[in-house]
Design an enzyme around this catalytic site. Structure first.
Site, short mmCIF file in Angstrom:
data_model
loop_
_atom_site.label_atom_id
_atom_site.label_comp_id
_atom_site.label_asym_id
_atom_site.label_seq_id
_atom_site.Cartn_x
_atom_site.Cartn_y
_atom_site.Cartn_z
CB SER A 123 -0.94 0.00 1.20
OG SER A 123 -0.21 -0.19 2.38
CG HIS A 144 -2.69 -0.67 -3.41
ND1 HIS A 144 -2.81 0.67 -3.10
CD2 HIS A 144 -3.01 -1.33 -2.28
CE1 HIS A 144 -3.20 0.81 -1.85
NE2 HIS A 144 -3.32 -0.40 -1.33
CD GLU A 156 -2.72 3.55 -5.89
OE1 GLU A 156 -2.63 2.90 -4.83
OE2 GLU A 156 -2.61 4.79 -5.95
CG ASN A 194 -2.81 4.36 1.19
OD1 ASN A 194 -3.89 4.52 1.74
ND2 ASN A 194 -2.33 3.17 0.87
#
Ligand code: CAA
Length: 300
Positions: A123, A144, A156, A194
């Site tokens: 992540s 991801h 992702e 993130n």
């Protein structure tokens, strides 16, 4: 080479993300080997996958027969060497720990066929750094998935510095074949998901820390005002406060910008072992089998 249902896939790590990823591959007709050093963890993963498939059957989105076939598509192995020796695609979903991931990729490079693509579900750890632990950095890529994997549409896809464009296009097509929507991004701290999500969560925690509002008020504003399915504090509990803290450290260290400094309340909660759903308490308290959302006594 293109990735098809005859491609042998291995998923490393049978935790929440690993079992979700294995579930999605298997449901879409791929033969998957789920690898974990712990047999108990593998057994738990199969039980979780079976329960999640039951949910889909009871909602009518899957038949009993498809559930059986999905489970039949998954085999397990406690040996990394055996588990990846025939793999043409490996998706690593081990614990988010850089030392561990570098070691796993060194091993994958040694034991998976030279032609195999090595993907990581990290992540926030640099894909370029992970790729540098191998002798095939052009075949290393970020894939991801979001939690819960069977439900969330996004994958992702993160291009490391050396990722080959052909590898990216294969993983993009594969994500579509899994019923997901791929978004390709470059390898900078936090990628996109993130980099944007964690500052929002951190700001929600700072708002609580500064007594601007309570837990329920903060989450309700974001749920009803911004149409988020979960408020940021509930989402932080769901992700794990330790995971949120470690991603904020990656952003803070990677950019050297104080705007990413983790809120002291988040640091304290992680130090005290209040990690959210997985520890039974974070901003809310969690009781097995109950769907009620109860604010932690600490914040009442
Ligand atoms: N497997 C299969 N199906 C599942 C599931 C699972 N693990 N969990 C939920 N579902 C299904 C349910 O069966 C249900 O299906 P239908 O729509 O067909 O009825 C649907 O998902 C909704 O589930 P529920 O009714 O139980 O509960 P809900 O409506 O509260 O939804 C939720 C639950 C999907 C988790 C929703 O609250 C949500 O979307 N939350 C936000 C999740 C999110 O933001 N995830 C990203 C986290 S960040 C991340 O993962 C990346 C990172 O790097 C930190």
């Amino acid at each position: 080479m293109s990735i098809s249902k005859t491609t042998a896939v291995s998923v490393i790590g049978a935790g929440t993300m690993g079992n979700g990823i294995a579930h999605v591959f298997a449901q879409n007709g791929f033969k998957v080997t789920l690898v974990d050093i712990s047999m108990a963890q593998l057994d738990r993963a199969l039980i979780t996958i079976s329960k999640n498939l039951d949910r889909q059957v009871s909602k009518g989105s899957l038949t009993e027969e498809q559930k059986k076939q999905t489970l039949a598509n998954i085999s397990t192995n406690t040996s990394l060497i055996d588990g990846v020796k025939n793999a043409e695609l490996v998706v690593e979903a081990a614990t988010e720990n850089i030392g561990l991931k570098l070691k796993i990729f060194e091993d994958l490079d040694n034991y998976a066929p030279k032609s195999a693509i090595l993907a990581t579900n990290t992540s926030s750890i640099s894909v370029t750094k992970i790729a540098a632990a191998t002798n095939r950095p052009s075949k290393v890529i970020g894939m991801h998935f979001m939690n819960p994997v069977p439900v969330m549409k996004l994958v992702e896809i993160i291009n490391g510095y050396a990722t080959d464009a052909e590898v990216t296009s294969q993983i993009v097509q594969l994500s579509r074949d899994l019923g997901k929507i791929p978004c390709v991004v470059n390898d900078y701290p936090g990628f996109i998901a993130n980099r944007i999500l964690m500052p929002m969560i951190n700001e929600a925690i700072c708002s609580l820390y500064e007594s601007v509002a309570g837990v329920e008020e903060i989450d309700t504003v974001m749920k009803l005002g911004m149409a988020h399915p979960m408020g940021p504090l509930q989402l932080a509990d769901f992700i794990g406060l330790d995971v949120c803290l470690s991603i904020l450290h990656v952003l803070h260290d990677g950019f050297g910008n104080p705007k990413y400094a983790p809120c002291p309340l988040l640091v304290n909660m992680v130090t005290a072992g209040k990690l959210g759903v997985k520890s039974g308490e974070g901003f809310y308290t969690y009781t097995a089998g109950s769907k009620d959302l109860v604010v932690s006594p600490r914040f009442k």
